[in-house]
Design an enzyme around this catalytic site. Structure first.
Site, PDB file in Angstrom:
ATOM      1  N   GLY A 260       0.788  -1.238   0.000  1.00  0.00           N
ATOM      2  CA  GLY A 260       0.000   0.000   0.000  1.00  0.00           C
ATOM      3  C   GLY A 260       0.814   1.279   0.000  1.00  0.00           C
ATOM      4  O   GLY A 260       2.027   1.276  -0.158  1.00  0.00           O
ATOM      5  N   SER A 261       0.081   2.378   0.221  1.00  0.00           N
ATOM      6  CA  SER A 261       0.606   3.731   0.034  1.00  0.00           C
ATOM      7  C   SER A 261       1.806   4.054   0.910  1.00  0.00           C
ATOM      8  O   SER A 261       1.912   3.587   2.050  1.00  0.00           O
ATOM      9  CB  SER A 261      -0.512   4.730   0.340  1.00  0.00           C
ATOM     10  OG  SER A 261       0.017   6.022   0.516  1.00  0.00           O
ATOM     11  N   THR A 262       2.693   4.904   0.379  1.00  0.00           N
ATOM     12  CA  THR A 262       3.878   5.341   1.128  1.00  0.00           C
ATOM     13  C   THR A 262       3.492   6.211   2.328  1.00  0.00           C
ATOM     14  O   THR A 262       4.319   6.427   3.202  1.00  0.00           O
ATOM     15  CB  THR A 262       4.820   6.159   0.233  1.00  0.00           C
ATOM     16  OG1 THR A 262       4.097   7.258  -0.322  1.00  0.00           O
ATOM     17  CG2 THR A 262       5.386   5.319  -0.884  1.00  0.00           C
ATOM     18  N   VAL A 263       2.241   6.699   2.356  1.00  0.00           N
ATOM     19  CA  VAL A 263       1.790   7.474   3.512  1.00  0.00           C
ATOM     20  C   VAL A 263       1.791   6.600   4.777  1.00  0.00           C
ATOM     21  O   VAL A 263       1.810   7.092   5.900  1.00  0.00           O
ATOM     22  CB  VAL A 263       0.384   8.076   3.248  1.00  0.00           C
ATOM     23  CG1 VAL A 263      -0.131   8.844   4.444  1.00  0.00           C
ATOM     24  CG2 VAL A 263       0.441   9.003   2.037  1.00  0.00           C
TER      25      VAL A 263
END
Lengths: 132, 397
Positions: free
Chosen positions: A61-64
């Site tokens: 999933g997202s790098t956030v």
């Protein structure tokens, strides 16, 4: 039992393991306020990862997600340590900025949930006390 | 990993806390991905700007870095959650604005240029061919690697920031020649034109690459592509396929640099394109929001919109999302007045993906395949893709 891996982030901690064969996305998949897995259909859905040695194959999933891990550390909902088969960038960076001990290259099939696991992120190994 | 004396001193804390933490991030990534050394970067693009994603803790992380952290290289920011000047007209909540500005202030304190845009390459953060950079923002990463021929991995917010503060990035992945060759050949057997169709093609190829587990496509059969079309293609193929680099025969600069992939190829027909396009059109007629500029609109796109809107009135909420400097160019050229007289709105510094507009609209029409993905996933909109002219027509209908 002692398993050798690769150090990702330093630190030593001993806690109960929470193990999954599925990937974990911290952004969207974990609630940083409650420390619970909220990804619909995840095998750990509804379970708290707070204070656990969290064992899973690889992040997704997202790098956030790295920032979500940092939020959990500040909220005191973060896992005590992370053990992966194969580290990915999001988890590695999340552990560094949140100072969560982390190692990878561990055969996670040898760990069961509730085993007492000591993680040595400084030298890159874990020891497992099997739940009796 | 071999570190220079200065890099080692950063790691040891001689350049302060922020440089130490940054070098820890970079050396750890370097060891994981087996980099032999660090390389100097020309510039950095930082993502993770929206307060909605960062929250108080993320902001605290930035503030801690900003205590003694200063960027060493040209660094720009990704879009924020709102237009920093025109947020009221766009219906953004005042509390959100306050918090978003605290985030931007922390970045500014580190010396980052706070023009918030996903198209840094259009507004002066422009590396040359072969130059090393450390960029976050997947569409810009793809554009820099593929269209410019610069070299970057897909960085996240913290790793990009670490490169900004140290001026370095670990030398692995797309920084090295050995990882930049095309892995699979795509033969395009139909004419592709317009930002919408290039977006559809990006989705088609991106989905296929995920299915077969490849990352770097070599694309043949495109005769011509504008900056705008390539920008749309990059955004789409990065969204649907996680692609950071592609080669397009006779169009992108490295197309002939490496041997052409000779294993199995994939053909893309007119029928494939029609089917992929239909997947970006929800069965829904009520469009109440039109948005152009994902990625941020170029001055050329704004000129076209002005021509189409001259003397007309829009009947629906119509946003043109762009970088602040591009908006200023449009002001000077007189395009902004024509567009605003028609009732359309500029949303600079932000976009329809990161603005807090979840469920504010029912149906969104766009010329961007990337905006379709996030419109559905993040904002619960029904979506319809069309070319620029069709989008403007829908707005004035």
């Amino acid at each position: 039992m002692k398993l050798l891996g690769r150090k990702i982030y330093k630190g030593m901690v001993k806690a109960e393991a929470l193990v999954t064969r599925e990937g974990i996305s911290f952004y969207g998949g974990v609630d940083p306020n409650t420390g619970k897995i909220v990804e619909v259909g995840h095998e750990l859905e509804g379970q708290s990862i707070t204070g656990k040695v969290l064992v899973f194959p690889m992040g997704k999933g997202s790098t956030v997600g790295s920032y979500t891990m940092y939020r959990m550390m500040k909220n005191k909902t973060a896992p005590a340590a992370i053990v992966n088969e194969k580290i990915d960038t999001v988890i590695a960076v999340g552990c560094i900025i949140s100072e969560i001990p982390c190692i990878d290259k561990i055969d996670i099939k040898k760990i069961r949930s509730n085993d007492l696991v000591a993680v040595n992120g400084t030298e890159g190994y874990i020891t497992i006390d099997k739940k009796t | 990993m071999d570190l220079t004396p200065e890099e080692q001193e950063m790691l040891d804390g001689k350049f302060g806390k922020a440089a130490k933490k940054s070098m820890e991030i970079l050396t750890t990534l370097g060891e994981i991905f087996e980099a032999d050394s660090m390389v100097k970067v020309y510039g950095v693009q930082v993502a993770g700007v929206s307060y909605a994603n960062l929250g108080e803790a993320g902001l605290e992380f930035l503030n801690e870095l900003a205590e003694d952290g200063k960027v060493r290289v040209l660094t720009t920011l990704n879009p924020a959650g709102m237009d920093r000047e025109n947020w009221q007209a766009l219906g953004i909540d005042a509390d959100f604005v306050k918090n978003q500005n605290r985030v931007i202030d922390a970045f500014a304190k580190m010396g980052i240029i706070t023009t918030c845009s996903c198209t840094p390459y259009l507004i002066g953060n422009t590396p040359h061919y072969g130059e090393h950079i450390a960029w976050a923002e997947s569409s810009a990463v793809c554009y820099a690697n593929s269209v410019i021929g610069a070299r970057t991995n897909r960085e996240g917010g913290p790793s990009a920031l670490a490169s900004a503060i140290t001026g370095k990035t670990p030398n692995y992945g797309y920084h090295k020649d050995s990882n930049r060759h095309g892995e699979i050949l795509f033969k395009i057997k139909t004419n592709v034109t317009g930002t919408d169709q290039f977006g559809v093609l990006g989705k088609l190829i991106g989905n296929k690459l995920v299915e077969i587990g490849k990352k770097v496509p070599y694309i043949a059969g495109i005769s011509d592509a504008s900056v705008e079309e390539l920008k749309a293609f990059c955004a789409s193929i990065a969204t649907y396929g996680g692609v950071a680099l592609f080669h397009m025969e006779r169009i992108t600069p490295e197309w002939n640099e490496y041997s052409k992939p000779n294993e199995s190829s994939v053909e893309i027909s007119k029928e494939d394109m029609l089917k992929a396009r239909s997947e970006l059109i929800d069965d829904f007629s009520e469009i109440d929001f039109v948005s152009i500029g994902c990625p941020h609109a170029t001055i050329n796109e704004i000129a076209t919109i002005a021509t189409l809107l001259r003397g007309k009135k829009v009947k629906k909420e119509f946003w043109i999302t762009t970088a602040r400097p591009t908006k200023k160019l449009a002001d000077n050229a007189g395009y902004s007045k024509i567009i605003e007289d028609a009732g359309a709105k500029f949303a600079a510094d932000t976009c329809c993906v990161v603005a807090p507009i979840k469920e504010r609209f029912k149906g969104m029409m766009v010329d961007s395949a990337k905006a379709c993905y996030y419109g559905r996933a993040k904002n619960n909109f029904k979506v319809r893709i069309g070319n620029l002219e069709e989008c403007v027509e829908e707005a004035i209908k």
